[in-house]
Design a protein around this motif. Sequence first.
Motif, PDB file in Angstrom:
ATOM      1  N   TYR A 204       1.225 -10.019   2.861  1.00 20.52           N
ATOM      2  CA  TYR A 204       1.426  -9.745   4.281  1.00 20.52           C
ATOM      3  C   TYR A 204       0.651  -8.496   4.676  1.00 20.52           C
ATOM      4  O   TYR A 204       0.248  -7.691   3.809  1.00 20.52           O
ATOM      5  CB  TYR A 204       2.914  -9.574   4.587  1.00 20.52           C
ATOM      6  N   ALA A 205       0.473  -8.324   6.008  1.00 23.67           N
ATOM      7  CA  ALA A 205      -0.241  -7.163   6.523  1.00 23.67           C
ATOM      8  C   ALA A 205       0.449  -6.665   7.775  1.00 23.67           C
ATOM      9  O   ALA A 205       1.189  -7.407   8.433  1.00 23.67           O
ATOM     10  CB  ALA A 205      -1.694  -7.507   6.847  1.00 23.67           C
ATOM     11  N   VAL A 206       0.208  -5.420   8.106  1.00 21.10           N
ATOM     12  CA  VAL A 206       0.778  -4.794   9.298  1.00 21.10           C
ATOM     13  C   VAL A 206      -0.384  -4.499  10.257  1.00 21.10           C
ATOM     14  O   VAL A 206      -1.328  -3.787   9.888  1.00 21.10           O
ATOM     15  CB  VAL A 206       1.523  -3.499   8.942  1.00 21.10           C
ATOM     16  N   LEU A 231      -3.104  -3.213   4.671  1.00 29.33           N
ATOM     17  CA  LEU A 231      -2.864  -4.167   3.581  1.00 29.33           C
ATOM     18  C   LEU A 231      -2.077  -3.473   2.472  1.00 29.33           C
ATOM     19  O   LEU A 231      -1.740  -2.291   2.562  1.00 29.33           O
ATOM     20  CB  LEU A 231      -4.203  -4.681   3.059  1.00 29.33           C
ATOM     21  N   ALA A 232      -1.819  -4.247   1.422  1.00 26.70           N
ATOM     22  CA  ALA A 232      -1.108  -3.649   0.287  1.00 26.70           C
ATOM     23  C   ALA A 232      -1.915  -2.502  -0.286  1.00 26.70           C
ATOM     24  O   ALA A 232      -1.356  -1.480  -0.699  1.00 26.70           O
ATOM     25  CB  ALA A 232      -0.823  -4.711  -0.785  1.00 26.70           C
ATOM     26  N   VAL A 236      -8.083  -2.121   7.055  1.00 17.76           N
ATOM     27  CA  VAL A 236      -9.329  -2.652   7.627  1.00 17.76           C
ATOM     28  C   VAL A 236      -9.233  -2.563   9.138  1.00 17.76           C
ATOM     29  O   VAL A 236      -8.122  -2.539   9.691  1.00 17.76           O
ATOM     30  CB  VAL A 236      -9.586  -4.115   7.187  1.00 17.76           C
ATOM     31  N   THR A 237     -10.357  -2.485   9.788  1.00 21.94           N
ATOM     32  CA  THR A 237     -10.412  -2.452  11.252  1.00 21.94           C
ATOM     33  C   THR A 237     -11.025  -3.756  11.743  1.00 21.94           C
ATOM     34  O   THR A 237     -12.036  -4.229  11.223  1.00 21.94           O
ATOM     35  CB  THR A 237     -11.252  -1.271  11.741  1.00 21.94           C
ATOM     36  N   ALA A 238     -10.411  -4.340  12.745  1.00 17.49           N
ATOM     37  CA  ALA A 238     -10.878  -5.628  13.262  1.00 17.49           C
ATOM     38  C   ALA A 238     -10.911  -5.577  14.784  1.00 17.49           C
ATOM     39  O   ALA A 238     -10.132  -4.832  15.401  1.00 17.49           O
ATOM     40  CB  ALA A 238      -9.969  -6.756  12.782  1.00 17.49           C
ATOM     41  N   ALA A 239     -11.814  -6.343  15.347  1.00 21.04           N
ATOM     42  CA  ALA A 239     -11.913  -6.445  16.808  1.00 21.04           C
ATOM     43  C   ALA A 239     -11.347  -7.787  17.235  1.00 21.04           C
ATOM     44  O   ALA A 239     -11.575  -8.826  16.595  1.00 21.04           O
ATOM     45  CB  ALA A 239     -13.357  -6.322  17.271  1.00 21.04           C
TER      46      ALA A 239
END
Length: 253
Positions: A204-206, A231-232, A236-239
């Motif tokens: 899972y991720a936050v 992540l665990a 990471v950065t996402a658009a």
Amino acid sequence: RNARLRWPDVEFEIRNVAVQGTSAVRGVTGALEELDADPRVDVIIIARGGGAFEDLLPFSDESLIRAVAAAQTPVVSAIGHENDQPLLDHVADLRASTPTDAGKRVVPDLVEERANVARARVVLDRAVIQFLDREQAALDSIRSRPVLDQPEGMILVREEDVDRLRERSLRTVLHRSEREQETIRQMKHRVRALSPQETLSRGYAVVMTQDGGVVKDSAQVKVQDTLAIRLALGEVTAAVTQTSQRQPGDSAT
């Protein structure tokens, strides 16, 4: 002479008076009262060397008899007669058959007294020895008891008790410690299972916005927003290029 043979240190206070005739009663009574008043006198002997019945009549005179009865000092009657008994014999504290017999009966025998002392000393020595033997036996009995014969025995017994109690205490502490450690391990497992990090470890991720808010709904973001995904291990950065709405209960795509 006979009295001094029995006891050499005996002392006599002699009063020579008439022992027959008209002046006998007055003379004997006066001597009796004089000796009775002397505190040094221990015993008074009224003595006469026998005689006829008529010669002994003064010793039955009432005034003499009353004087003898009133005397504070013991009186011995030693008239020296065998057949006739004047009243003095019945009033005196002791009747002697002769003056010599009176001397023997009122003066102790030195040889006999020494023998009595020797016998008493033997009895006393025997009593003291028996007492000492009895007390020694009692003392030996007390000293033979384990608490006195081997006083360290009590300490050794207590030392064994202390060692046994100490070992029991150590086992109890170790057992309690192991049990508590196991309880802590189980609690760690439960805490880890419920922790966010464990959830991240399962894949899972936050997702968070730039200001640190957690994204729970796609309506919170719009296209071109930049999101931080934790992540665990790392972030990471996402658009955002596209958003869609999903109702509760729908399967994720």
